[in-house]
Design a protein around this motif. Structure first.
Motif, PDB file in Angstrom:
ATOM      1  N   VAL A  26       0.974  -1.085  -0.050  1.00  0.00           N
ATOM      2  CA  VAL A  26      -0.113   0.094  -0.008  1.00  0.00           C
ATOM      3  C   VAL A  26       0.846   1.271   0.030  1.00  0.00           C
ATOM      4  CG1 VAL A  26      -1.768   1.195   1.230  1.00  0.00           C
ATOM      5  CG2 VAL A  26      -1.582  -1.369   1.272  1.00  0.00           C
ATOM      6  N   THR A  27       0.661   1.968  -0.943  1.00  0.00           N
ATOM      7  CA  THR A  27       1.395   3.458  -1.041  1.00  0.00           C
ATOM      8  C   THR A  27       0.253   4.458  -0.687  1.00  0.00           C
ATOM      9  OG1 THR A  27       1.065   3.340  -3.299  1.00  0.00           O
ATOM     10  CG2 THR A  27       3.292   2.474  -2.530  1.00  0.00           C
ATOM     11  N   VAL A  28       0.607   5.251   0.236  1.00  0.00           N
ATOM     12  CA  VAL A  28      -0.070   6.286   0.801  1.00  0.00           C
ATOM     13  C   VAL A  28       0.465   7.525   0.011  1.00  0.00           C
ATOM     14  CG1 VAL A  28      -0.764   7.695   2.670  1.00  0.00           C
ATOM     15  CG2 VAL A  28      -0.264   5.255   3.027  1.00  0.00           C
ATOM     16  N   ARG A  29      -0.416   7.970  -0.670  1.00  0.00           N
ATOM     17  CA  ARG A  29      -0.136   9.160  -1.388  1.00  0.00           C
ATOM     18  C   ARG A  29      -1.215  10.402  -1.102  1.00  0.00           C
ATOM     19  NH1 ARG A  29      -0.783   7.562  -6.928  1.00  0.00           N
ATOM     20  NH2 ARG A  29      -3.066   8.072  -7.200  1.00  0.00           N
ATOM     21  N   GLN A  30      -0.315  11.305  -0.660  1.00  0.00           N
ATOM     22  CA  GLN A  30      -1.173  12.692  -0.456  1.00  0.00           C
ATOM     23  C   GLN A  30      -2.088  13.190  -1.232  1.00  0.00           C
ATOM     24  OE1 GLN A  30       2.002  15.058   1.284  1.00  0.00           O
ATOM     25  NE2 GLN A  30       1.929  14.188   2.873  1.00  0.00           N
ATOM     26  N   SER A  31      -3.285  13.536  -0.828  1.00  0.00           N
ATOM     27  CA  SER A  31      -4.008  14.571  -1.635  1.00  0.00           C
ATOM     28  C   SER A  31      -3.450  15.391  -2.558  1.00  0.00           C
ATOM     29  CB  SER A  31      -5.376  14.920  -1.094  1.00  0.00           C
ATOM     30  OG  SER A  31      -5.030  15.760  -0.321  1.00  0.00           O
ATOM     31  N   GLU A  32      -3.643  15.554  -3.820  1.00  0.00           N
ATOM     32  CA  GLU A  32      -2.942  16.608  -4.573  1.00  0.00           C
ATOM     33  C   GLU A  32      -3.955  17.784  -5.092  1.00  0.00           C
ATOM     34  OE1 GLU A  32      -0.894  14.323  -7.592  1.00  0.00           O
ATOM     35  OE2 GLU A  32      -2.640  13.477  -8.315  1.00  0.00           O
ATOM     36  N   GLY A  33      -3.476  18.676  -5.571  1.00  0.00           N
ATOM     37  CA  GLY A  33      -4.470  19.843  -6.208  1.00  0.00           C
ATOM     38  C   GLY A  33      -5.027  19.401  -7.240  1.00  0.00           C
ATOM     39  N   PHE A  34      -5.796  20.271  -8.061  1.00  0.00           N
ATOM     40  CA  PHE A  34      -6.388  20.108  -9.301  1.00  0.00           C
ATOM     41  C   PHE A  34      -5.055  20.329 -10.484  1.00  0.00           C
ATOM     42  CE2 PHE A  34      -8.045  22.382 -13.186  1.00  0.00           C
ATOM     43  CZ  PHE A  34      -8.921  21.122 -13.459  1.00  0.00           C
ATOM     44  N   TRP A  35      -4.550  21.474  -9.999  1.00  0.00           N
ATOM     45  CA  TRP A  35      -3.478  21.734 -11.332  1.00  0.00           C
ATOM     46  C   TRP A  35      -2.461  20.349 -11.403  1.00  0.00           C
ATOM     47  CZ3 TRP A  35      -4.912  24.220 -15.192  1.00  0.00           C
ATOM     48  CH2 TRP A  35      -5.739  25.248 -15.071  1.00  0.00           C
ATOM     49  N   ALA A  36      -2.006  20.282  -9.923  1.00  0.00           N
ATOM     50  CA  ALA A  36      -1.064  19.072  -9.772  1.00  0.00           C
ATOM     51  C   ALA A  36      -1.822  17.735 -10.541  1.00  0.00           C
ATOM     52  CB  ALA A  36      -0.786  18.703  -8.430  1.00  0.00           C
ATOM     53  N   GLY A  37      -2.751  17.514 -10.240  1.00  0.00           N
ATOM     54  CA  GLY A  37      -3.483  16.360 -10.764  1.00  0.00           C
ATOM     55  C   GLY A  37      -3.487  16.520 -12.138  1.00  0.00           C
ATOM     56  N   LEU A  38      -4.025  17.532 -12.650  1.00  0.00           N
ATOM     57  CA  LEU A  38      -4.031  17.759 -14.308  1.00  0.00           C
ATOM     58  C   LEU A  38      -2.714  17.606 -14.754  1.00  0.00           C
ATOM     59  CD1 LEU A  38      -6.486  18.383 -16.118  1.00  0.00           C
ATOM     60  CD2 LEU A  38      -5.644  20.570 -16.064  1.00  0.00           C
ATOM     61  N   SER A  39      -1.651  17.981 -14.265  1.00  0.00           N
ATOM     62  CA  SER A  39      -0.477  18.226 -14.833  1.00  0.00           C
ATOM     63  C   SER A  39       0.155  16.415 -14.776  1.00  0.00           C
ATOM     64  CB  SER A  39       0.448  18.921 -13.814  1.00  0.00           C
ATOM     65  OG  SER A  39       1.846  18.597 -14.169  1.00  0.00           O
ATOM     66  N   ARG A  40      -0.150  16.165 -13.637  1.00  0.00           N
ATOM     67  CA  ARG A  40       0.124  14.446 -13.603  1.00  0.00           C
ATOM     68  C   ARG A  40      -0.540  13.773 -14.858  1.00  0.00           C
ATOM     69  NH1 ARG A  40      -1.532  10.326 -11.158  1.00  0.00           N
ATOM     70  NH2 ARG A  40      -2.979  11.634 -10.048  1.00  0.00           N
ATOM     71  N   PHE A  41      -1.807  13.993 -14.851  1.00  0.00           N
ATOM     72  CA  PHE A  41      -2.811  13.294 -16.178  1.00  0.00           C
ATOM     73  C   PHE A  41      -2.020  13.443 -17.206  1.00  0.00           C
ATOM     74  CE2 PHE A  41      -5.998  13.073 -19.201  1.00  0.00           C
ATOM     75  CZ  PHE A  41      -6.486  11.809 -18.866  1.00  0.00           C
ATOM     76  N   PHE A  42      -1.651  14.624 -17.644  1.00  0.00           N
ATOM     77  CA  PHE A  42      -1.119  14.805 -19.011  1.00  0.00           C
ATOM     78  C   PHE A  42       0.323  14.715 -19.255  1.00  0.00           C
ATOM     79  CE2 PHE A  42      -5.088  17.315 -19.391  1.00  0.00           C
ATOM     80  CZ  PHE A  42      -5.423  16.717 -20.450  1.00  0.00           C
ATOM     81  N   GLY A  43       1.125  14.044 -18.198  1.00  0.00           N
ATOM     82  CA  GLY A  43       2.353  13.830 -18.165  1.00  0.00           C
ATOM     83  C   GLY A  43       3.500  14.729 -18.064  1.00  0.00           C
ATOM     84  N   GLY A  44       2.956  15.526 -17.037  1.00  0.00           N
ATOM     85  CA  GLY A  44       3.802  16.533 -16.372  1.00  0.00           C
ATOM     86  C   GLY A  44       3.490  17.852 -16.923  1.00  0.00           C
ATOM     87  N   GLY A  45       4.361  19.041 -16.429  1.00  0.00           N
ATOM     88  CA  GLY A  45       4.152  20.554 -16.749  1.00  0.00           C
ATOM     89  C   GLY A  45       4.283  21.014 -17.985  1.00  0.00           C
ATOM     90  N   PHE A  46       5.487  20.437 -18.558  1.00  0.00           N
ATOM     91  CA  PHE A  46       5.555  20.850 -20.025  1.00  0.00           C
ATOM     92  C   PHE A  46       4.522  20.570 -20.948  1.00  0.00           C
ATOM     93  CE2 PHE A  46       9.882  20.993 -18.084  1.00  0.00           C
ATOM     94  CZ  PHE A  46      10.488  22.177 -18.438  1.00  0.00           C
ATOM     95  N   SER A  47       4.299  19.019 -20.743  1.00  0.00           N
ATOM     96  CA  SER A  47       3.094  18.674 -21.855  1.00  0.00           C
ATOM     97  C   SER A  47       1.926  19.702 -21.507  1.00  0.00           C
ATOM     98  CB  SER A  47       2.753  17.317 -21.346  1.00  0.00           C
ATOM     99  OG  SER A  47       3.840  16.333 -21.325  1.00  0.00           O
ATOM    100  N   LEU A  48       1.312  19.959 -20.146  1.00  0.00           N
ATOM    101  CA  LEU A  48       0.273  20.574 -19.894  1.00  0.00           C
ATOM    102  C   LEU A  48       0.497  21.943 -20.592  1.00  0.00           C
ATOM    103  CD1 LEU A  48      -2.515  20.261 -18.780  1.00  0.00           C
ATOM    104  CD2 LEU A  48      -1.201  21.541 -16.631  1.00  0.00           C
ATOM    105  N   ALA A  49       1.784  22.690 -20.658  1.00  0.00           N
ATOM    106  CA  ALA A  49       1.976  23.949 -21.016  1.00  0.00           C
ATOM    107  C   ALA A  49       1.832  23.842 -22.581  1.00  0.00           C
ATOM    108  CB  ALA A  49       3.176  24.563 -20.881  1.00  0.00           C
ATOM    109  N   GLY A  50       2.237  22.731 -23.254  1.00  0.00           N
ATOM    110  CA  GLY A  50       2.157  22.878 -24.673  1.00  0.00           C
ATOM    111  C   GLY A  50       0.550  22.737 -25.144  1.00  0.00           C
ATOM    112  N   ILE A  51       0.052  21.725 -24.588  1.00  0.00           N
ATOM    113  CA  ILE A  51      -1.396  21.372 -24.936  1.00  0.00           C
ATOM    114  C   ILE A  51      -2.212  22.997 -24.613  1.00  0.00           C
ATOM    115  CG2 ILE A  51      -3.527  20.198 -24.076  1.00  0.00           C
ATOM    116  CD1 ILE A  51      -2.015  18.074 -23.528  1.00  0.00           C
TER     117      ILE A  51
END
Lengths: 116, 199
Positions: free
Chosen positions: A44-69
């Motif tokens: 079991v890995t405990v992951r702290q709750s993350e914010g909207f932008w952090a989640g979105l950024s992770r979903f799209f593969g990181g900050g650079f990908s999100l900036a490009g999109i």
């Protein structure tokens, strides 16, 4: 020698037996040296709750990908609203239409969708 | 696993169960092997304390190698007897070395075996047998003890001593002849002649 066979028989009957103390020592050794069963608990890995932008950024593969999109989306909107003349002449040449209100991306599908 | 269901299980399977954490398996294996090891080591060494040390040592080695035991390689009891045999041999040789060094300082008596047996006039039959066994060469003693006192088969003994079956037969035959010869002079002390006279 029959006497010897008699002696063997008597000796078999009177074999030395382990003392209770020896048995306790052996069982204590067994317990001490017994391999411990391996527990297969789910990892079991405990992951702290993350914010909207952090989640979105992770979903799209990181900050650079999100900036490009995001940049591509803004640029698309810009071209849609402003419709620069150079771009319009290019699309007119490609599509044959004066305006770019509608664009058939899959013209062949119309025949299938038309009701007789 | 319940103990009743373990009773029919082979020794090597019990050893695998022990390695997998089954405590009843250890208890049952001890119950099966320990009396045989103590009996064998006792006959080889003629000393309870030493026999129990050897038996405990064999069992200790068994627990240690349990995780690496490969089923089908050998019988657990055969392996245990072999280890016990080696440990007894080591102790007997150490005794001989100690005795030799002690005798170097004292005048050596003539024919030690004969005098040892002569001193057993008032001893009982078991003591006479033990004394006679103690006079046998190590391998003969092991073969005779395993065959006639522990009740093992010749192939089992061959595996324990790591020799051929014919060699086992030869060792036991020579051992029995030597025992008969050693005990023949003790017939009266052992009560056989008196029993025959009364019979």
């Amino acid at each position: 020698m029959d006497d010897l066979d008699d002696l063997f028989a008597q000796a078999r009957a009177g074999a030395m037996q382990p003392s209770d103390d020896l048995t306790r020592r052996v069982l204590a050794d067994a317990e001490r040296l017994q391999p411990k069963p391996t527990a297969f608990a789910p990892r079991v890995t405990v992951r702290q709750s993350e914010g909207f932008w952090a989640g979105l950024s992770r979903f799209f593969g990181g900050g650079f990908s999100l900036a490009g999109i995001g940049s591509a989306a803004v640029l698309g909107l810009f071209f849609g609203f402003v419709q620069p003349s150079a771009l319009m002449s290019m699309t007119t040449g490609m599509t044959g239409a004066d305006t770019l209100d509608t664009l058939e991306l899959m013209p062949g599908v119309d025949a299938l969708l038309t009701e007789e | 696993m319940p103990r009743d269901s373990l009773a029919e299980i082979a020794d090597d399977t019990l050893l695998v169960l022990y390695a997998n954490g089954d405590r009843d398996a250890a208890r049952l294996l001890t119950h099966r092997l320990l009396p045989r090891l103590v009996s064998f080591a006792g006959r080889m060494l003629g000393d309870r304390a030493e026999a129990e040390d050897v038996a405990q040592d064999v069992m200790l080695r068994l627990w240690q190698m349990a995780p690496d035991w490969r089923q089908g390689d050998a019988k657990v009891s055969t392996w245990a007897y072999r280890v016990a045999s080696n440990l007894c041999t080591d102790r007997l040789r150490a005794r001989v070395r100690r005795r030799t060094s002690a005798l170097d300082e004292v005048a050596e008596p003539e024919d030690g075996a004969a005098s040892a047996l002569a001193g057993l006039i008032e001893a009982d039959r078991m003591a006479a047998l033990e004394a006679a066994l103690a006079q046998l060469p190590e391998r003969q003693r092991e073969a005779v003890v395993l065959r006639h006192l522990e009740g093992l088969t010749n192939p089992e003994i061959a595996e324990i001593l790591q020799i051929g079956v014919e060699a086992v037969e030869s060792l036991t035959a020579r051992g029995k002849r030597a025992l008969s010869a050693a005990l023949s002079g003790q017939r009266a002390a052992l009560g056989y002649e008196e029993a025959e006279a009364n019979g």
